[in-house]
Design a protein around this motif. Structure first.
Motif, PDB file in Angstrom:
ATOM      1  N   ASP A 122      59.150  42.103  15.316  1.00  0.00           N
ATOM      2  CA  ASP A 122      58.036  42.032  16.269  1.00  0.00           C
ATOM      3  C   ASP A 122      58.096  43.234  17.208  1.00  0.00           C
ATOM      4  OD1 ASP A 122      57.322  39.671  15.141  1.00  0.00           O
ATOM      5  OD2 ASP A 122      58.093  38.394  16.751  1.00  0.00           O
ATOM      6  N   TYR A 123      56.916  43.710  17.573  1.00  0.00           N
ATOM      7  CA  TYR A 123      56.855  44.909  18.418  1.00  0.00           C
ATOM      8  C   TYR A 123      55.996  44.672  19.653  1.00  0.00           C
ATOM      9  CZ  TYR A 123      58.419  47.477  14.232  1.00  0.00           C
ATOM     10  OH  TYR A 123      59.112  47.924  13.143  1.00  0.00           O
ATOM     11  N   ASP A 124      56.498  45.133  20.787  1.00  0.00           N
ATOM     12  CA  ASP A 124      55.684  45.275  21.993  1.00  0.00           C
ATOM     13  C   ASP A 124      55.670  46.769  22.280  1.00  0.00           C
ATOM     14  OD1 ASP A 124      54.575  42.984  23.590  1.00  0.00           O
ATOM     15  OD2 ASP A 124      56.538  42.184  22.991  1.00  0.00           O
ATOM     16  N   ILE A 125      54.511  47.383  22.074  1.00  0.00           N
ATOM     17  CA  ILE A 125      54.449  48.849  22.168  1.00  0.00           C
ATOM     18  C   ILE A 125      53.501  49.251  23.285  1.00  0.00           C
ATOM     19  CG2 ILE A 125      53.945  50.982  20.913  1.00  0.00           C
ATOM     20  CD1 ILE A 125      54.319  49.412  18.308  1.00  0.00           C
ATOM     21  N   LYS A 126      53.979  50.129  24.149  1.00  0.00           N
ATOM     22  CA  LYS A 126      53.112  50.708  25.187  1.00  0.00           C
ATOM     23  C   LYS A 126      53.092  52.207  24.962  1.00  0.00           C
ATOM     24  CE  LYS A 126      54.028  47.305  28.838  1.00  0.00           C
ATOM     25  NZ  LYS A 126      55.074  46.464  28.208  1.00  0.00           N
ATOM     26  N   VAL A 127      51.895  52.744  24.681  1.00  0.00           N
ATOM     27  CA  VAL A 127      51.819  54.198  24.520  1.00  0.00           C
ATOM     28  C   VAL A 127      50.763  54.765  25.465  1.00  0.00           C
ATOM     29  CG1 VAL A 127      52.640  54.341  22.130  1.00  0.00           C
ATOM     30  CG2 VAL A 127      50.215  53.965  22.565  1.00  0.00           C
ATOM     31  N   ARG A 128      51.000  56.021  25.853  1.00  0.00           N
ATOM     32  CA  ARG A 128      50.015  56.744  26.665  1.00  0.00           C
ATOM     33  C   ARG A 128      49.625  57.994  25.886  1.00  0.00           C
ATOM     34  NH1 ARG A 128      50.361  60.751  30.540  1.00  0.00           N
ATOM     35  NH2 ARG A 128      52.634  60.633  30.720  1.00  0.00           N
ATOM     36  N   LEU A 129      48.321  58.157  25.729  1.00  0.00           N
ATOM     37  CA  LEU A 129      47.822  59.327  25.015  1.00  0.00           C
ATOM     38  C   LEU A 129      47.473  60.393  26.051  1.00  0.00           C
ATOM     39  CD1 LEU A 129      46.672  60.632  22.361  1.00  0.00           C
ATOM     40  CD2 LEU A 129      44.526  59.529  22.913  1.00  0.00           C
ATOM     41  N   ASP A 130      48.132  61.533  25.974  1.00  0.00           N
ATOM     42  CA  ASP A 130      47.874  62.641  26.890  1.00  0.00           C
ATOM     43  C   ASP A 130      46.888  63.595  26.223  1.00  0.00           C
ATOM     44  OD1 ASP A 130      47.868  64.959  28.347  1.00  0.00           O
ATOM     45  OD2 ASP A 130      50.030  64.895  28.799  1.00  0.00           O
ATOM     46  N   ASP A 131      45.643  63.554  26.704  1.00  0.00           N
ATOM     47  CA  ASP A 131      44.568  64.340  26.077  1.00  0.00           C
ATOM     48  C   ASP A 131      44.648  65.818  26.487  1.00  0.00           C
ATOM     49  OD1 ASP A 131      42.163  64.653  24.552  1.00  0.00           O
ATOM     50  OD2 ASP A 131      40.997  64.613  26.418  1.00  0.00           O
ATOM     51  N   GLU A 132      45.383  66.117  27.550  1.00  0.00           N
ATOM     52  CA  GLU A 132      45.543  67.516  27.977  1.00  0.00           C
ATOM     53  C   GLU A 132      46.502  68.248  27.046  1.00  0.00           C
ATOM     54  OE1 GLU A 132      43.971  68.956  30.671  1.00  0.00           O
ATOM     55  OE2 GLU A 132      42.844  67.069  30.699  1.00  0.00           O
ATOM     56  N   LYS A 133      47.617  67.599  26.750  1.00  0.00           N
ATOM     57  CA  LYS A 133      48.674  68.239  25.954  1.00  0.00           C
ATOM     58  C   LYS A 133      48.707  67.733  24.506  1.00  0.00           C
ATOM     59  CE  LYS A 133      51.816  69.175  29.792  1.00  0.00           C
ATOM     60  NZ  LYS A 133      52.588  68.337  30.733  1.00  0.00           N
ATOM     61  N   GLN A 134      47.846  66.817  24.134  1.00  0.00           N
ATOM     62  CA  GLN A 134      47.847  66.187  22.815  1.00  0.00           C
ATOM     63  C   GLN A 134      49.243  65.620  22.505  1.00  0.00           C
ATOM     64  OE1 GLN A 134      46.358  69.661  22.778  1.00  0.00           O
ATOM     65  NE2 GLN A 134      44.783  68.367  23.719  1.00  0.00           N
ATOM     66  N   ARG A 135      49.626  64.681  23.349  1.00  0.00           N
ATOM     67  CA  ARG A 135      50.949  64.082  23.222  1.00  0.00           C
ATOM     68  C   ARG A 135      50.859  62.569  23.276  1.00  0.00           C
ATOM     69  NH1 ARG A 135      55.027  67.414  27.164  1.00  0.00           N
ATOM     70  NH2 ARG A 135      55.185  69.214  25.790  1.00  0.00           N
ATOM     71  N   ILE A 136      51.850  61.932  22.686  1.00  0.00           N
ATOM     72  CA  ILE A 136      52.021  60.484  22.814  1.00  0.00           C
ATOM     73  C   ILE A 136      53.331  60.242  23.558  1.00  0.00           C
ATOM     74  CG2 ILE A 136      52.577  58.359  21.537  1.00  0.00           C
ATOM     75  CD1 ILE A 136      49.744  58.886  20.993  1.00  0.00           C
ATOM     76  N   TYR A 137      53.259  59.426  24.606  1.00  0.00           N
ATOM     77  CA  TYR A 137      54.463  58.950  25.278  1.00  0.00           C
ATOM     78  C   TYR A 137      54.553  57.454  25.002  1.00  0.00           C
ATOM     79  CZ  TYR A 137      54.238  63.319  27.894  1.00  0.00           C
ATOM     80  OH  TYR A 137      54.203  64.638  28.231  1.00  0.00           O
ATOM     81  N   GLY A 138      55.717  56.997  24.547  1.00  0.00           N
ATOM     82  CA  GLY A 138      55.785  55.584  24.182  1.00  0.00           C
ATOM     83  C   GLY A 138      57.068  54.885  24.579  1.00  0.00           C
ATOM     84  N   GLU A 139      56.918  53.562  24.719  1.00  0.00           N
ATOM     85  CA  GLU A 139      58.069  52.680  24.947  1.00  0.00           C
ATOM     86  C   GLU A 139      57.821  51.432  24.137  1.00  0.00           C
ATOM     87  OE1 GLU A 139      57.921  53.244  29.588  1.00  0.00           O
ATOM     88  OE2 GLU A 139      59.505  51.806  29.059  1.00  0.00           O
ATOM     89  N   GLU A 140      58.858  50.938  23.494  1.00  0.00           N
ATOM     90  CA  GLU A 140      58.663  49.718  22.710  1.00  0.00           C
ATOM     91  C   GLU A 140      59.855  48.797  22.841  1.00  0.00           C
ATOM     92  OE1 GLU A 140      58.452  50.670  18.524  1.00  0.00           O
ATOM     93  OE2 GLU A 140      60.358  51.732  18.558  1.00  0.00           O
ATOM     94  N   THR A 141      59.551  47.504  22.690  1.00  0.00           N
ATOM     95  CA  THR A 141      60.616  46.514  22.538  1.00  0.00           C
ATOM     96  C   THR A 141      60.477  45.950  21.135  1.00  0.00           C
ATOM     97  OG1 THR A 141      60.544  45.948  24.873  1.00  0.00           O
ATOM     98  CG2 THR A 141      61.570  44.333  23.401  1.00  0.00           C
TER      99      THR A 141
END
Ligand SMILES: [Zn+2]
Length: 753
Positions: free
Chosen positions: A59-78
């Motif tokens: 099972d996954y709890d995923i929080k991601v932030r999409l950075d549209d300036e730098k085209q990046r994904i920042y993520g944290e998951e349990t």
């Protein structure tokens, strides 16, 4: 080594190769037990899950932030990992698929290349490598916050557990990471972004964006074969909570059901979505006008979209300011599944017309052959750089011209890819085979169902894969360039033909020619339902198809899936016999007619002219009784003999005799090597015809040459092998008796070029 030994050796080799392997049938009809894994309590001999079948859950709890300036994904998951196996696990393996974009990845390093001396402009940047790809893992920690020991091995990551994970227990841990999103247009990939310079916007089609659990099972242990870019994914099922934070003017579509529409959508959009549930055609949830307005905004704030998905093996999403969104509900019993599409305004003209309709059509047709689509949504999302499937969401290429018009080829390409990628929800997203190992188990089965959906879309749909005649060119090719279907994904040279086209054709041949539609459809449905939300192996498919139909198909799997032979059966020789009628007068007059048709020796013809008078003609008095005797006369002995035989015949034999049957003794040669049924059409002299079907088992004693007698009441004027093109016979020139030839036009060229 003595000479005697040498002689024996050569002798054995000779017989081994020539007599046994090629001519006799047992090799082709040998049961597959030696190749297949031994059945056990997990995968039983009938091809079903065994009584102690188990599978892991993640099972996954995923929080991601999409950075549209730098085209990046920042993520944290349990991740909560459930060890349902009977084994104690001391470590866990995760997949870091983004690492194939690392310049030091095996995918990049093992890529073969050559410098294009004429123009290297397209390859220069790629050769140097100019993209900082791959996961940047920042933290791996236990739920209590303690750092966990981990080791990265290219695209895999091992976490060493502080205490072993016992059978039947679970373990939760957290991972934090970020990565640069690749440009999907310039990197060949299943995920990435496309930049639209005209309105300065990005569209993100995002997958493999989080560290995912490797599958652990009773077949492979941990399936952690490195990702090289081709062999796709092997994943466990689990429940997902997906929180995607994007710029406030973005629209997001993802695996799962949107949980907080009130936070992210306008009131009228929510109302339209509700209306679409019972609509009879696709309805706009977010109109092209609204999408155009969104494109112009560059708001500073963010919004978080929350999606929930149950019993999926993965998650993916699309996000952009540019998205148009349409939807239509599909009923399965009292459940409503939302068929939906996301695409930029650049797709209008084609996507608004066909995309969601293709999703609805796919769900209806595929469900009929397998099981009702179990998920709440099915999405076709546009990504011009890939055709790729994920649970509930797929990325599909194909865009019309600027004015919205499109070529015929593009239209069918788009409809075809949407059917295909949405169809993948069934194989491998729900019938969850090991893609890293066996491409055909999902691509082959899915291409077969794609064909069945395409023929129901439109008559004469230009299907590429499935029909037997379409695989002939590949099967007829040089054998050294072919691998068996049962080849690992990474080692396939002709990927499309081998993993998509040939298995799809083989299934179609099973359905139409070997098993018949009724037995096939029942068995295929049985396999699908047995392994729905489970992990089947090739043996489970082979065994289920036989077990549910009562047809021994080992020869078929052996020939089509384990071999590279092709089908080429030839009409070698035809002998025509008729029974002596036991009526001497009739027989003699027939003999006279046939003899008259015989060709005449040239001297005989010329002598008739050149010899004015023979000696006997000059002196007829010299003739005796032999000169005047009729060679076709019937003697008393002939009549008596026939009479005697007739009195000895039974009534049954007499009835047959009176029918004056034709007996055709036909010799067939198996030139291609692949044993197949003999399907032969007999075209009678009166213009009528019939088709006779002889199962492949006719080759079981001699796989090269067989002879069979065909009895007919009417004389046959033409024999045609495989008259309906159903066996993928690679050389049809030897399928006709008498031989047929079709004119090929050739041209005269005058003047310059
Ligand atoms: Zn596919």
């Amino acid at each position: 080594m003595t000479l005697k030994f040498l002689t024996t050796y050569i002798f054995l080799l000779f017989f081994g190769n020539v007599l046994f392997a090629q001519e006799r049938g047992y090799e082709k009809f040998k049961q597959l037990e030696e190749q297949l894994p031994t059945p056990n309590q997990y995968h039983n001999a009938a091809g079903a899950p065994g009584h102690e079948y188990w599978q892991q859950k993640a099972d996954y709890d995923i929080k991601v932030r999409l950075d549209d300036e730098k085209q990046r994904i920042y993520g944290e998951e349990t991740i909560t990992y459930y060890n349902n196996s009977p084994d104690v696990l001391t470590y866990l393996w995760l997949q870091l698929d983004q690492n194939i974009f690392d310049e030091n990845s095996d995918r990049v390093i093992t890529q073969t290349d050559k410098i294009n001396l004429q123009d290297a402009s397209d390859q220069l940047l790629a050769l140097h490598g100019n993209f900082d790809g791959g996961f940047k893992i920042e933290e791996v920690k236990a739920k209590n916050g303690a750092a966990l020991k981990y080791t990265t091995n290219k695209t895999m990551l091992r976490i060493d557990l502080p205490t072993p994970l016992k059978a039947g227990s679970s373990y939760s841990f957290q991972v934090k990471w970020w990565y640069n999103i690749n440009n999907g247009i310039t990197t060949s990939a299943r995920t990435g972004y496309e930049y639209f310079p005209a309105d300065d916007n990005y569209m993100y089609s995002i997958a493999t964006f989080y560290p995912r659990m490797c599958a652990y099972n009773e077949v492979m242990g941990w399936q952690h074969k490195q990702f090289l870019g081709r062999g796709e994914f092997t994943l466990s099922f689990g429940d997902y909570n997906l929180y995607i934070t994007v710029p406030e003017d973005f629209i997001v579509g993802a695996t799962g059901e949107l949980q907080n529409s009130k936070d992210v959508l306008k009131k009228e959009q929510i109302e339209r979505f509700e209306k679409a549930k019972t609509a009879t055609e696709p309805m706009m949830v977010l109109t092209p006008e609204e999408a155009k307005a969104n494109e112009q905004k560059k708001g500073k704030g963010t919004k978080t979209w929350h999606f929930k998905a149950q019993n999926v093996r993965d998650a993916a999403f699309v996000a952009s300011r540019k998205l148009v969104w349409d939807a239509q509900g599909v009923k399965f019993g009292d459940r409503t599944v939302m068929a939906m599409s996301y695409y930029p305004k650049e797709c209008i003209g084609l996507w608004d017309k066909y995309s969601t309709r293709a999703v609805v059509h796919t769900l209806k047709v595929y469900s009929r052959y397998t099981f009702d689509y179990p998920y709440p949504v099915a999405i076709s999302s546009h990504a011009n750089f890939t055709g790729m499937e994920y649970p509930m969401i797929s990325f599909n290429f194909g865009r019309p011209r600027e004015d919205g018009s499109y070529a015929e080829r593009l239209k069918y390409g788009v409809i075809g890819v949407i059917i295909h990628e949405v169809g993948h929800n069934y194989f491998p997203m729900i019938v969850n085979s090991d893609e890293r190992q066996w491409t055909w188990m999902d691509e082959g089965l899915n291409s077969f169902l794609e064909y069945l959906a395409e023929v129901e879309w439109e008559r004469d749909y230009p299907t590429r894969r499935g029909p037997a005649p379409n695989i002939v060119e590949y099967m007829a090719g040089d054998k050294s360039g072919l691998e068996p279907i049962m080849t690992n994904s990474e080692s396939l040279i002709q990927f499309g033909n081998n993993a998509y086209g040939k298995p799809a054709t083989a299934l179609n041949i099973l359905r139409e020619t070997i098993m018949g539609r009724e037995l096939f459809d029942h068995a295929f449905k049985e396999y699908s339902n047995r392994w729905k939300f489970k992990h089947p192996t090739p043996a489970d498919f082979f065994r289920s198809m036989e077990d549910a139909s009562g047809v021994d198909l080992d020869w078929f799997w052996r020939g089509w899936f384990y071999g590279t032979d092709n089908v080429d059966i030839a009409l070698e020789e035809i002998k025509w016999y008729r029974l002596n009628t036991l009526d001497p007068t009739k027989e003699m007059s027939l003999q006279k007619i046939w003899d008259a048709k015989d060709p005449q020796y040239i001297s005989e013809t010329r002598n008739k002219q050149s010899i004015k008078e023979t000696l006997m003609e000059k002196h007829p008095n010299l003739k005796d009784e032999y000169n005047n005797r009729d060679p076709y006369r019937v003697t008393n002995t002939d009549i008596q003999r026939a009479g005697t035989i007739l009195t000895q015949l039974s009534e049954e034999e007499k009835a047959i005799l009176n029918k004056a049957y034709n007996y055709y003794e036909i010799s067939f040669k198996n030139i291609g090597g692949l044993v197949m049924p003999i399907i032969i059409e007999l075209v009678y002299e009166d213009g009528t015809s019939e088709v006779r079907y002889i199962p492949a088992e006719i080759w079981r004693l001699n796989a090269q040459d067989v002879t069979k007698v065909f009895i007919t009441e009417k004389p046959v004027k033409e024999f045609i092998l495989d008259p309906y093109l159903e066996t993928a016979d690679t050389d049809r020139a030897n399928n006709y008796f008498p031989q047929r030839s079709k004119p090929t036009r050739f041209e005269l060229f005058k003047g310059g070029n």
